[in-house]
Design a protein around this motif. Structure first.
Motif, PDB file in Angstrom:
ATOM      1  N   ARG A 346       0.968  -1.189   0.029  1.00  0.00           N
ATOM      2  CA  ARG A 346      -0.054   0.304  -0.221  1.00  0.00           C
ATOM      3  C   ARG A 346       0.914   1.508  -0.422  1.00  0.00           C
ATOM      4  NH1 ARG A 346      -3.982   0.045   4.691  1.00  0.00           N
ATOM      5  NH2 ARG A 346      -5.139   2.054   3.865  1.00  0.00           N
ATOM      6  N   ALA A 347       1.425   1.328   1.159  1.00  0.00           N
ATOM      7  CA  ALA A 347       2.573   2.229   0.822  1.00  0.00           C
ATOM      8  C   ALA A 347       3.579   2.906  -0.412  1.00  0.00           C
ATOM      9  CB  ALA A 347       3.831   2.207   1.685  1.00  0.00           C
ATOM     10  N   GLN A 348       3.781   1.865  -0.889  1.00  0.00           N
ATOM     11  CA  GLN A 348       4.671   1.515  -2.288  1.00  0.00           C
ATOM     12  C   GLN A 348       3.472   2.224  -3.715  1.00  0.00           C
ATOM     13  OE1 GLN A 348       6.553  -2.152  -3.034  1.00  0.00           O
ATOM     14  NE2 GLN A 348       8.187  -1.886  -1.433  1.00  0.00           N
ATOM     15  N   SER A 349       2.156   1.974  -3.862  1.00  0.00           N
ATOM     16  CA  SER A 349       1.560   2.261  -4.165  1.00  0.00           C
ATOM     17  C   SER A 349       0.923   3.906  -4.155  1.00  0.00           C
ATOM     18  CB  SER A 349       0.286   1.400  -4.183  1.00  0.00           C
ATOM     19  OG  SER A 349      -0.035   1.092  -2.882  1.00  0.00           O
ATOM     20  N   ARG A 350       0.889   4.351  -2.728  1.00  0.00           N
ATOM     21  CA  ARG A 350       0.612   5.613  -2.455  1.00  0.00           C
ATOM     22  C   ARG A 350       1.850   6.214  -3.129  1.00  0.00           C
ATOM     23  NH1 ARG A 350      -2.343   4.704   3.633  1.00  0.00           N
ATOM     24  NH2 ARG A 350      -4.122   4.115   3.007  1.00  0.00           N
ATOM     25  N   GLU A 351       3.016   5.697  -3.054  1.00  0.00           N
ATOM     26  CA  GLU A 351       3.935   6.670  -3.212  1.00  0.00           C
ATOM     27  C   GLU A 351       4.352   6.593  -4.452  1.00  0.00           C
ATOM     28  OE1 GLU A 351       8.636   6.758  -2.191  1.00  0.00           O
ATOM     29  OE2 GLU A 351       7.684   5.420  -1.659  1.00  0.00           O
ATOM     30  N   SER A 352       3.963   5.182  -5.133  1.00  0.00           N
ATOM     31  CA  SER A 352       4.111   5.791  -6.720  1.00  0.00           C
ATOM     32  C   SER A 352       3.351   6.469  -7.734  1.00  0.00           C
ATOM     33  CB  SER A 352       4.171   4.326  -7.737  1.00  0.00           C
ATOM     34  OG  SER A 352       4.140   4.210  -8.493  1.00  0.00           O
ATOM     35  N   ALA A 353       1.840   6.586  -7.052  1.00  0.00           N
ATOM     36  CA  ALA A 353       1.176   7.278  -7.340  1.00  0.00           C
ATOM     37  C   ALA A 353       1.214   8.825  -7.281  1.00  0.00           C
ATOM     38  CB  ALA A 353      -0.336   6.933  -7.121  1.00  0.00           C
ATOM     39  N   ALA A 354       1.893   9.197  -6.035  1.00  0.00           N
ATOM     40  CA  ALA A 354       1.949  10.780  -6.025  1.00  0.00           C
ATOM     41  C   ALA A 354       3.444  11.520  -6.278  1.00  0.00           C
ATOM     42  CB  ALA A 354       2.476  10.799  -3.936  1.00  0.00           C
ATOM     43  N   ILE A 355       4.106  10.086  -6.955  1.00  0.00           N
ATOM     44  CA  ILE A 355       4.855  10.640  -7.554  1.00  0.00           C
ATOM     45  C   ILE A 355       4.852  10.721  -9.477  1.00  0.00           C
ATOM     46  CG2 ILE A 355       7.321   9.520  -8.643  1.00  0.00           C
ATOM     47  CD1 ILE A 355       8.002   8.412  -5.957  1.00  0.00           C
ATOM     48  N   ALA A 356       3.998  10.082  -9.180  1.00  0.00           N
ATOM     49  CA  ALA A 356       3.095  10.434 -10.742  1.00  0.00           C
ATOM     50  C   ALA A 356       2.690  11.361 -10.687  1.00  0.00           C
ATOM     51  CB  ALA A 356       2.917   8.637 -11.675  1.00  0.00           C
ATOM     52  N   GLN A 357       1.548  11.899 -10.145  1.00  0.00           N
ATOM     53  CA  GLN A 357       0.948  13.172 -10.241  1.00  0.00           C
ATOM     54  C   GLN A 357       2.582  14.113  -9.991  1.00  0.00           C
ATOM     55  OE1 GLN A 357      -2.388  14.013  -7.881  1.00  0.00           O
ATOM     56  NE2 GLN A 357      -3.250  11.897  -7.848  1.00  0.00           N
ATOM     57  N   ALA A 358       3.219  14.325  -9.882  1.00  0.00           N
ATOM     58  CA  ALA A 358       3.829  15.253  -9.465  1.00  0.00           C
ATOM     59  C   ALA A 358       4.552  15.023 -11.059  1.00  0.00           C
ATOM     60  CB  ALA A 358       4.450  15.075  -8.288  1.00  0.00           C
ATOM     61  N   ALA A 359       4.957  14.518 -10.772  1.00  0.00           N
ATOM     62  CA  ALA A 359       5.602  13.908 -12.455  1.00  0.00           C
ATOM     63  C   ALA A 359       4.948  14.755 -13.829  1.00  0.00           C
ATOM     64  CB  ALA A 359       6.833  12.852 -12.293  1.00  0.00           C
ATOM     65  N   TYR A 360       4.165  14.500 -13.992  1.00  0.00           N
ATOM     66  CA  TYR A 360       3.586  14.379 -14.508  1.00  0.00           C
ATOM     67  C   TYR A 360       2.738  15.913 -14.934  1.00  0.00           C
ATOM     68  CZ  TYR A 360      -0.913  14.621 -17.991  1.00  0.00           C
ATOM     69  OH  TYR A 360      -1.743  14.860 -19.337  1.00  0.00           O
ATOM     70  N   ARG A 361       3.351  16.647 -13.967  1.00  0.00           N
ATOM     71  CA  ARG A 361       2.102  17.750 -13.361  1.00  0.00           C
ATOM     72  C   ARG A 361       3.245  18.400 -14.457  1.00  0.00           C
ATOM     73  NH1 ARG A 361      -2.844  19.678 -10.952  1.00  0.00           N
ATOM     74  NH2 ARG A 361      -3.033  17.949  -9.687  1.00  0.00           N
ATOM     75  N   GLU A 362       4.833  18.540 -13.851  1.00  0.00           N
ATOM     76  CA  GLU A 362       5.835  19.126 -14.157  1.00  0.00           C
ATOM     77  C   GLU A 362       6.044  18.790 -15.792  1.00  0.00           C
ATOM     78  OE1 GLU A 362       9.040  17.511 -12.016  1.00  0.00           O
ATOM     79  OE2 GLU A 362       8.266  19.110 -10.193  1.00  0.00           O
ATOM     80  N   GLY A 363       5.538  17.169 -16.275  1.00  0.00           N
ATOM     81  CA  GLY A 363       6.254  17.453 -17.724  1.00  0.00           C
ATOM     82  C   GLY A 363       7.474  16.012 -18.183  1.00  0.00           C
TER      83      GLY A 363
END
Length: 400
Positions: A346-363
């Motif tokens: 669960r911790a890894q999936s949440r962290e992965s989703a948060a990183i993906a959102q941040a990285a997506y906003r930065e392109g």
């Protein structure tokens, strides 16, 4: 339109959250109090107790009144009183070989078996209620998580809609996000249906005739310390083994009764007789000679019943040991999943989703990477609640 659907799902979740509160103890108590099958079992106990009353009764005496030697009075030389023989006597069967006490003992074992059958039915209903309760609680929590996931994903959709209006994003990407949101909406609808079905199933196993679906359950948070498998306690408390032992006791009582029935009873009679106008006293004894019928078939059947009961006892012990071992292994496996494997996942999936959102906003990542990360997070959360539900159910099975 999609916003209205999200609001509708949120309103449904709020309605469920504001529904009738039902704890596990309350569900078990209601089932034990009002379940029609338990009421029927109580009726069978009352019927068996009436059988004890009947078994204790003694044979009733018989009264005989008869006349003999009626003839044509016109040709008779004697008076009517002289011609007729008159009898009036009482006959009483005297049971031998303790038939009454053995019959009573058999009826008492049958009544005890009825009580144990009700106890077994009570345990089975409690077990089914526990399983259905945690299934309903888990389904409600999965539905709540689905609604929360949909609400959170709505923020991603709004972000993309804003980017499209600003001309910074292609409409094809917005369509992909909207399709993913539609998939989540359908998943939330399915979760709502599953929660409603689980609540109805809970009402069914509780023996209810009304099925409210807006229920608030106990939290399904997993307990750290599950019950420990205790074989001696299981062998002493499991009603199935008690029933098998009671069946042997009943078979033994039946054998004693059948052997006593092989002994003939004595039929004693005493009364009055008038012959040729003279009153006399009469008496007699009747005894059936046990020559061809000595109740051999019923005795052989009763002896076979004891052998069958011994085999049932051995089978019940083996089944209890196997069930206890299997239930204990299931609890340990689910516990390891809940407290060792899933928290890290669960911790890894949440962290992965948060990183993906941040990285997506930065392109730095594309849209598909974002959607995959979010999908994995949602599936991991759903899997967690499913496993926790199964862990709760495995504990209930071990308790049973």
């Amino acid at each position: 339109m999609r916003t209205c659907s999200v609001l509708l799902l949120l309103a449904t979740a709020a309605r469920l959250g504001a529904g009738e509160s039902l704890t596990l103890d309350a569900a078990v108590s209601q089932a034990r109090t009002s379940h029609p099958l338990l009421a029927a079992a109580s009726g069978r106990i009352a019927a068996a107790e009436s059988g004890i009353v009947q078994a204790r009764l003694r044979p009733t005496p018989r009264l005989f009144v008869q006349t003999e030697n009626w003839r044509n009075w016109s040709t008779a030389q004697l008076s009517t009183a002289d011609q007729i023989d008159t009898f009036a006597y009482v006959s009483q069967v005297i049971e031998t070989s303790g038939k009454r006490s053995r019959r009573t003992a058999l009826a008492q074992t049958a009544a005890r078996r009825s009580e144990l059958e009700r106890e077994l039915l009570d345990r089975q209903i409690v077990a089914r209620v526990k399983q259905a309760y945690w299934a309903a609680a888990g389904a409600a929590r999965i539905h709540q998580a689905a609604v929360e996931n949909l609400a959170n994903f709505r923020q991603i959709i709004e972000y993309h809609e804003k980017r499209v209006r600003e001309g910074a994003l292609a409409e094809a990407d917005l369509l992909k996000v909207q399709l993913e949101g539609e998939r989540l909406r359908l998943a939330a609808n399915t979760a709502a249906l599953d929660a409603e079905r689980a609540a109805i199933e809970l009402g069914r196993v509780m023996g209810k005739t009304e099925f409210p679906t807006a229920l608030v359950f106990n939290a399904i948070d997993p307990p750290e310390s599950p019950p420990v498998a205790d074989l001696p306690r299981a062998l002493s408390e499991r009603t199935e083994l008690k029933l098998a032992l009671q069946a042997r006791e009943e078979a033994t009582a039946n054998l004693a009764l059948q052997r006593s029935l092989a002994k003939s009873d004595v039929d004693v009679l005493f009364g009055y007789k008038q012959t040729l106008g003279l009153p006399t006293v009469m008496g007699g004894v009747q005894y059936n000679l046990p020559i061809s019928n000595r109740n051999q078939g019923a005795i052989g059947s009763a002896e076979a019943g004891i052998r069958i009961a011994d085999s049932d006892i051995a089978a019940a012990k083996a089944i209890i040991q196997a069930e206890l071992k299997g239930a204990s292994a299931n609890v340990q496996t689910r516990r390891a999943q809940v407290f060792e494997s899933l928290p890290k996942l669960r911790a890894q999936s949440r962290e992965s989703a948060a990183i993906a959102q941040a990285a997506y906003r930065e392109g730095r990542v594309d849209l598909l990477r974002l959607l995959d990360a979010e999908r994995v997070r949602i599936e991991t959360e759903t899997l967690y609640y499913q496993i926790v539900t199964e862990y709760r159910q495995s504990i209930a099975a071990l308790e049973t």
